[in-house]
Every structure is written in structure tokens, then in C-alpha cells.
Design a protein around this motif. Structure first.
Motif, short mmCIF file in Angstrom:
data_model
loop_
_atom_site.label_atom_id
_atom_site.label_comp_id
_atom_site.label_asym_id
_atom_site.label_seq_id
_atom_site.Cartn_x
_atom_site.Cartn_y
_atom_site.Cartn_z
N UNK A 1 0.82 -1.23 0.00
CA UNK A 1 0.00 0.00 0.00
C UNK A 1 0.85 1.27 0.00
N UNK A 2 2.05 1.19 -0.58
CA UNK A 2 2.91 2.37 -0.61
C UNK A 2 2.29 3.51 -1.42
N UNK A 3 1.47 3.16 -2.42
CA UNK A 3 0.84 4.17 -3.26
C UNK A 3 -0.63 4.39 -2.92
N UNK A 4 -1.07 3.86 -1.77
CA UNK A 4 -2.43 4.09 -1.26
C UNK A 4 -2.28 4.59 0.17
N UNK A 5 -1.88 5.85 0.34
CA UNK A 5 -1.52 6.33 1.69
C UNK A 5 -2.66 6.24 2.69
N UNK A 6 -3.89 6.44 2.25
CA UNK A 6 -5.01 6.37 3.20
C UNK A 6 -5.15 4.97 3.76
N UNK A 7 -4.98 3.95 2.89
CA UNK A 7 -5.06 2.56 3.35
C UNK A 7 -3.88 2.24 4.25
N UNK A 8 -2.70 2.69 3.87
CA UNK A 8 -1.49 2.40 4.65
C UNK A 8 -1.59 2.99 6.05
N UNK A 9 -2.07 4.23 6.15
CA UNK A 9 -2.13 4.90 7.45
C UNK A 9 -3.20 4.31 8.36
N UNK A 10 -4.13 3.57 7.78
CA UNK A 10 -5.20 2.98 8.60
C UNK A 10 -4.68 1.85 9.48
N UNK A 11 -3.54 1.25 9.10
CA UNK A 11 -2.99 0.14 9.88
C UNK A 11 -1.99 0.69 10.89
N UNK A 12 -2.49 1.02 12.07
CA UNK A 12 -1.66 1.65 13.10
C UNK A 12 -1.04 0.64 14.06
N UNK A 13 -1.46 -0.63 13.96
CA UNK A 13 -0.97 -1.65 14.90
C UNK A 13 -0.43 -2.84 14.12
N UNK A 14 0.86 -2.81 13.76
CA UNK A 14 1.43 -3.93 12.99
C UNK A 14 1.30 -5.27 13.71
N UNK A 15 1.37 -5.24 15.07
CA UNK A 15 1.25 -6.49 15.82
C UNK A 15 -0.11 -7.14 15.58
N UNK A 16 -1.19 -6.34 15.54
CA UNK A 16 -2.52 -6.90 15.30
C UNK A 16 -2.60 -7.50 13.90
N UNK A 17 -1.94 -6.88 12.93
CA UNK A 17 -1.94 -7.45 11.58
C UNK A 17 -1.19 -8.76 11.54
N UNK A 18 -0.10 -8.84 12.28
CA UNK A 18 0.65 -10.10 12.31
C UNK A 18 -0.17 -11.21 12.96
N UNK A 19 -0.97 -10.88 13.98
CA UNK A 19 -1.84 -11.88 14.61
C UNK A 19 -2.85 -12.39 13.60
N UNK A 20 -3.38 -11.51 12.74
CA UNK A 20 -4.31 -11.95 11.70
C UNK A 20 -3.61 -12.90 10.71
N UNK A 21 -2.36 -12.58 10.40
CA UNK A 21 -1.61 -13.45 9.50
C UNK A 21 -1.40 -14.82 10.14
N UNK A 22 -1.04 -14.83 11.42
CA UNK A 22 -0.89 -16.11 12.13
C UNK A 22 -2.18 -16.92 12.10
#
Length: 740
Positions: free
Chosen positions: A183-204
Motif C-alpha cells: 500500500x505504498x501508493x495508497x496512503x489512506x489505506x497504509x495509514x489505517x494500519x496503526x498496529x502492525x502487531x494486530x496485523x501479524x496476529x491476523x496473519x498467524x
């Protein structure tokens, strides 16, 4: 153009169209991992590795050992609607698609919102090839990652793709896809993910679903740069239950029921169902609901809602939020429409309501039968006194268990109800989750709060394991150690065998089946065993527990480190110069040494310190007691996770090590060291007055007693020296009240 004129309709630029479509397919990093993981499984991989940085936003890499990608196919790899899995629309309508992908959108969507590089080698390839992609097109080698100035062009049909666009490199058969700056070229989407740890839990969560459903595939998931994987399955497993055991532990796998509905028993539904679901008495920290339809991980709100309602109605959990359910449905391809959602998360299938009813009713029959059979059996006691006759110790077939805590009660199920269980004199508390006496007497604070240094035993989080050192985990003397090197010292093996031989089976059963009630004073506590109320000497039982655990964890004890290591000599001097204030045996022994040797307290402290310094390497290697070259105490062992000794007794402990341990002979020396450690770590009756009630009671109730219950082999002398006594019996009390 006038203001009233309608704006002209124009087709959007292809780059804009592709980025809008990518936003639908890739809502978050876990969607990208799911698509790439499914591609690896479609490639018939037997090993898949997932690595992520910053929750997949900075980087994600999926590596497999599948069939690979031919060099001539690289030009189509990230082009939208280019795929090797679907040739005609009739295949999709007829249910002939047996792969995860079929639209050719996953990699294309990723390349429109991230920087993508692919390295792949086929079985027939002489080497691997690497290519980079942007906006769906393969970039020339000298272009790299170009600025965002519009979509690049695909290689012309006549161009040599191998020389101009692909870089030869070393590699094994399979494919490695690296996605950077999502999402490097979709700044609004990129900024919405403020908690990388929560995203990693979803990946797990995504990876764990496929690891359970594909037990024959070795799947790992880790954070980039981490030395250990957060999820790992060995592959070549026979069943999803074994995969669940590898991921969630044996306790979870053991408490799951099978569901198996063959297709030939479902009539016109033509559905086969297999899976696992949690037993009635099971409790899980987080809810788990895995659903696969034709091997595709999907969501079904109606089925999930019905399962939650089932558990809630049976009063097993609050709305089914602590259940574990894994279901795999196999339907004819023509009965399933997989092309109803951009991320393929949802599917439509025929006769959904009837299939949901079939699954839930099958689960309900099993759970309701189990629920009616759950009874708490109380064995009638012929005599209120304990049978103190010596007996042979009995071993648990299940091996070591985790210590009981108030949040994880254990009960004994029974298939029948004794006539006495309905009588009031046999109605007893069956759950350790009930309140203890301490809840009425002591302030309940943070369970991890520590007493002030030197005042009382502390309850702490277990220290991090130093690199290269095994973690000391309690187990029983009946178990063979599996961590690190085996015990080679014959004397230690003999000491362990002596403990096993001296254990008392009746006391063992009593300790295992008892429930902690509360603390009476600094030496005795109350426990409940069936219909009896007992007192036990927690000082003596804790002493035996620590002694046995030192032998069990011999040479493998975890340690904690002093921030400011104290001088061993200075600690000894506190003892030698204050003899009258010490324990009587220590004071008398030191007085004899001072008189016989005509030496000063300072010289005696120096000599005692030299005794320990000369044996520093042995103390460190076998018992985790660290003394550096400057004769400073640097480490002490952690015998039970979450428990530390009363450091105010540290000088006495060191003095006893130097003066009381028979250093000349191996077996008496090792036994003496283990017993001195046990004396130091066990609670002392004076601690309750020195440290106060809270600091004394919390570690005893929350740490020491659960480990006594799970790991202690009570020696026979505890049955005759008054360490465990009966206070009252509920049937006896009722007989007394009946006379009144």
C-alpha cells in the motif's frame, strides 16, 4: 460548457482501474498472505514458509518447494486475469475447478499496490530466475523499482525475456515471492494500519488454519529476523488432530471430539463432514472456528451463529466464545459458487440451511450426551483417619501436567451418580475457581506485584532464558528429562530413585486431588479433599518440592541475574559477625569455628567465601549459582517459574553452603547442596511477619501450592510426622448436628 450540462463519461485509466480492483481483493496484509499461501498449495508444495516484517506492511515473503514457474511464463505472472488454473467459464460453473485460484487476480493486485519480486526454479531448470514487477508488468533488469510515473509496458513478444528481464540466480526447486512496502501508493489505506502487531496476529490466524487443514504440509510462520518461528508444523502428519497438537498443544487436542458424517448417509445433500470440536468441560483462552469447504478456508455466518448458539444453550461457554471448532465440508463442485466475493472469503452452497442443521444436530447429540454424563464423584470414606501404612508409589500414565490454577479447575467425570452425592452431607465444592478464605482476609492485588527487596518471597514473571541455556521447567521425578544433555552422574540418579522409592501413594492421591482453601499461619494451610477438611504443613511440603525439583532440573536450572552483584565475603561477614542473631545450629557451629581456630569474624568470612569461590564452576554448571572471579554473587537459580526466594536469608544460605555441605564426597555433597537450596527457597514461618500477609500468601497460593499439587511425590515420613492432619469431615459434622 454550462453548469447545467452533465459531465462527460470517460473510461478510467487502466492504472486507476487496477488499483481500485486491488483494494477490493487486498483489504489488509493477511489477505495477501492468504492468496500467496494458496498459490503455494496449488503448486503441490510440501513445505511453505511465511516471514513478515511490521505485520506484512514492510515486507512479507512466502517460500515453497512447489513445481516452480517456467521462465517464459514470468511475463504473464502478474497480469490480471492470466492464470494456469482455469480455461473456460464452463469449468467454473460445472465445479471442475479444484484449485484455490482461478481468476488470476491475486499477484496482479499485489503488484499494483506493492513492490514484488519473484524467484523461481522448476524441476527441469538449470538455475533459478528472478524478476521484479510493478503495476502488473515485468520490469527490465536495469529498471529496478521505477518511480510511480504510470504503468510499465510488458515485454514485447520478440524480446528475449531471459536476458533483458530475468536475472539468473542460485536456488532450489520452488518459488519465493517477496512483497515490500504494501500500500505504498495508497496512503489512506497504509495509514489505517496503526498496529502492525494486530496485523501479524491476523496473519498467524490465516496460516494456522491452513496448517491444521493440511497436516501433511510443513508450514512455518515467523517475524522477519526472528530466530524462532511463531508457528511451525513438521509436515507428514496423519491428521488435523496431530496438527492441532503441534500448534496448540496436547491438552487442546486431547479435549476435542471427532465429527465424521460420510457422504452416503446424507442423501440428496451429498455432503461429507469431518472435523473436531471442543468437549463440554474444555475451556480455551480464545475462540477458534475454522471452516473449510472443498478445502477452501471460508466464512459462514449462519453456521458460526448456530454453533455459538449450541454452546450457549448447553451453558458450556458464554455464547460459545471459548469453544474450539474445526469443520471441513466436501460438496459436489456444482453445488458451490466460489465466485461471490473479491477475496473468496464467502461462498454460496446449495441447501445451506439443511447442512447447517445436520452439522449442529450431530454436534448437539454428542455434547448433550456428554453434558448429562458429567457428574462429580465423591468416594465415601470408611474412616476419617488417613491410611498411613507404607505403600508403593504409583506413577501417572499421562506424565507431568501443568499446575492447577484457580482459572483451570480439574474435575473427575463419572458416568453414574452415587446415591450419596444427592445427600447434603456429600455436597462439596468441586471447583478451585471458588473463593478461598483469603478473599475475605487479604487484599487481592496484582498477582505479579513483588515484595520490597529483602522482605518476602516475590511473585514475578519468569525471567527470560539466557541464550544457550535451557529453561528450567518443573516435572516429576517419574519423568525422564528430555531437555539438554542426559544426567550422567550416577549419584544424582540414585538420589532421584530414593525419592521415588520413598514416596507414599495415598499421600500422592490426596495431594493431587486436593483444593487449596486458605492459609492459617506461617506454617500451616487448609486444603479440601473430598468431604474432608485437612491442614498441611506448607513449609515441609514446599521443602520436599524444591529438593525434588533441584534433582529433576539438575544442571538445567534457569537463572536470574543480580543487577549489582553483592560480594560473597560481605554477605558472609553479616553472618560471622552476628552469630547470636542467627539460627541456633549456624550460630553454634560458627562459634566453635571462631573459638577453635582463634580467628576473627573477618578472617572466617574470607575463608568461607574462598570455599565457594573454589567450587564456583561446579555451582554454576550444576545448580545455577553464579560466582565471578571477584567473588561476587552474580546468579541464582529459578527453580519454579514465577517464584524467587526471600533474599533476606541469602547470607545464611551462603554460609550454610560453605560450612554445612560435605564437600569431600560426591553423593553427600550433591544431596547437601540440593537440600540447602530447598531450605533457602521454601517459605519460612517468619516470612509472614517479616513480609506481611499479601507478600507471603500470594506466592504460596498462586505458585507453590499448584506445583506441590502437580509435581510433588510426598515422602512417606509426611504421613507420620503430623505434616497432614484432618480437621473435619462433612459426614461426621452432619451426624453431630443430627443429634442436636
Amino acid at each position: 460548457m454550462s453548469d447545467s450540462a452533465p459531465p462527460p463519461i470517460r473510461p478510467l485509466p487502466e492504472t486507476v482501474v487496477n488499483r481500485i480492483a486491488a483494494g477490493e481483493v487486498l483489504a489488509r496484509p493477511s489477505n495477501a498472505v492468504k492468496e500467496l499461501l494458496e498459490n503455494s498449495l496449488d503448486a503441490r508444495s510440501t513445505t511453505v514458509s511465511v516471514a513478515c516484517a511490521q505485520g506484512g506492511l514492510k515486507m512479507m515473503q512466502i517460500t515453497d518447494n512447489g513445481c516452480g514457474i517456467a521462465p517464459e511464463d514470468f511475463r504473464f505472472l502478474c497480469r490480471r486475469f492470466a492464470t494456469s488454473k482455469l480455461k473456460t467459464y464452463d469449468q467454473l460453473q460445472g465445479g471442475e475447478v479444484d484449485t484455490f485460484g482461478f481468476r488470476g487476480e491475486a499477484l496482479a493486485s499485489v503488484s499494483h499496490v506493492a513492490h514484488v519480486s519473484v524467484t523461481s526454479r522448476t524441476a527441469a531448470g538449470a538455475c533459478a530466475f528472478r524478476g521484479t514487477f510493478r503495476d502488473g508488468a515485468l520490469l527490465p533488469i536495469d529498471a529496478g523499482i521505477a518511480p510511480d510515473l504510470g504503468g510499465p509496458e510488458d515485454p514485447a513478444p520478440g524480446e528475449d525475456v531471459l536476458q533483458a528481464y530475468l536475472t539468473p540466480t542460485s536456488g532450489t526447486q520452488g518459488t519465493a515471492i517477496t512483497v515490500e512496502d504494501l500500500f505504498y501508493n495508497v496512503p489512506a489505506r497504509r495509514q489505517a494500519f496503526t498496529n502492525p502487531r494486530a496485523e501479524y496476529v491476523r496473519i498467524l490466524d490465516i496460516v494456522s488454519r491452513y496448517a491444521v487443514h493440511y497436516p501433511g504440509v510443513a508450514i512455518t510462520c515467523r517475524q522477519h529476523g526472528a530466530s524462532r518461528a511463531d508457528l511451525s508444523t513438521p509436515g507428514r502428519l496423519a491428521s488435523p488432530r496431530q496438527a492441532i497438537q503441534a500448534i496448540y498443544g496436547a491438552e487442546v487436542a486431547r479435549n476435542l471430539h471427532d465429527i465424521d458424517i460420510p457422504r452416503d448417509t446424507t442423501g440428496d445433500l451429498k455432503v461429507a463432514v469431518r472435523g473436531l470440536f471442543s468437549a463440554a468441560e474444555s475451556r480455551f483462552r480464545n475462540p477458534v472456528f475454522f471452516l473449510f469447504i472443498n478445502n477452501r478456508a471460508v466464512s459462514s455466518p449462519s453456521l458460526k451463529r448456530a454453533v455459538d448458539t449450541l454452546y450457549a444453550n448447553l451453558m458450556l461457554t458464554a455464547g460459545g466464545k471459548s469453544s474450539f471448532v474445526y469443520l471441513s465440508l466436501t460438496l459436489p463442485g456444482a453445488h458451490v459458487d466460489v465466485n461471490v466475493h473479491p477475496t473468496k472469503r464467502f461462498v454460496n452452497f446449495l441447501e445451506e440451511d439443511r447442512i447447517v442443521e445436520l452439522i449442529v444436530s450431530t454436534m448437539a447429540d454428542r455434547l448433550q450426551t456428554e453434558n448429562t454424563a458429567r457428574r462429580f464423584e465423591v468416594t465415601p470414606l470408611g474412616s476419617p483417619a488417613l491410611d498411613m501404612a507404607p505403600s508403593t508409589p504409583r506413577a501417572s500414565a499421562s506424565g507431568p501436567r501443568a499446575p492447577d490454577t484457580p482459572s483451570t479447575p480439574r474435575t473427575r467425570p463419572s458416568s453414574s451418580i452415587s446415591s450419596q452425592t444427592s445427600s447434603p452431607q456429600f455436597m462439596v465444592r468441586n471447583s478451585s475457581a471458588s473463593q478461598t478464605l483469603d478473599s475475605f482476609l487479604l487484599r487481592r492485588g496484582d498477582l505479579r506485584a513483588a515484595a520490597e527487596p529483602g522482605t518476602g518471597a516475590m511473585v514475578l514473571d519468569a525471567p527470560d532464558t539466557p541464550s544457550g541455556q535451557a529453561t528450567g521447567t518443573p516435572s516429576t521425578l517419574l519423568d525422564t528429562p528430555t531437555r539438554g544433555a542426559p544426567i550422567l552422574l550416577r549419584s544424582v540418579r540414585l538420589l532421584r530413585q530414593q525419592c521415588v522409592a520413598a514416596s507414599h501413594s495415598d499421600l500422592l492421591a490426596l495431594v493431587r486431588e486436593s483444593i487449596f482453601v486458605g492459609i492459617i499461619d506461617g506454617r500451616r494451610s487448609l486444603l479440601q479433599h473430598g468431604t474432608r477438611l485437612m491442614t498441611f504443613d506448607h513449609v515441609r511440603l514446599a521443602y520436599e518440592l524444591f529438593y525434588q525439583q533441584v534433582l529433576v532440573q539438575f544442571s538445567q536450572l534457569n537463572t536470574f541475574e543480580f543487577d549489582q552483584p553483592p560480594s560473597v565475603r560481605d554477605l558472609m561477614l553479616l553472618v560471622t559477625s552476628h552469630g547470636p542473631l542467627l539460627e541456633s545450629d549456624v550460630a553454634a557451629s560458627l562459634a566453635d569455628s571462631l573459638t577453635a581456630g582463634h580467628t576473627s569474624a573477618e578472617d572466617l568470612a574470607t575463608k568461607l567465601a574462598e570455599v565457594l569461590l573454589a567450587r564456583a564452576s561446579m555451582l554454576q554448571a550444576y545448580f545455577g549459582i553464579g560466582i565471578d572471579e571477584q567473588a561476587r554473587l552474580t546468579h541464582l537459580p529459578v527453580i519454579l517459574p514465577g517464584h524467587l526466594p526471600v533474599l533476606a536469608r541469602l547470607p545464611i544460605f551462603l554460609c550454610r553452603l560453605a560450612h554445612h555441605v560435605p564437600w569431600a564426597e560426591e553423593s553427600p555433597c550433591l544431596e547437601g547442596l540440593a537440600r540447602e537450596l530447598a531450605r533457602f527457597y521454601a517459605p519460612d514461618p517468619r516470612d509472614i511477619t517479616d513480609a506481611g500477609g499479601d507478600a507471603f500468601a500470594r506466592p504460596l497460593e498462586q505458585v507453590v501450592f499448584p506445583y506441590i499439587k502437580s509435581y510433588l511425590l510426598p515422602p512417606e515420613h509426611l504421613a507420620t510426622d503430623g505434616s497432614i492432619l484432618q480437621v473435619a469431615s462433612l459426614p461426621d459434622l452432619y451426624r453431630v448436628f443430627e443429634r442436636c
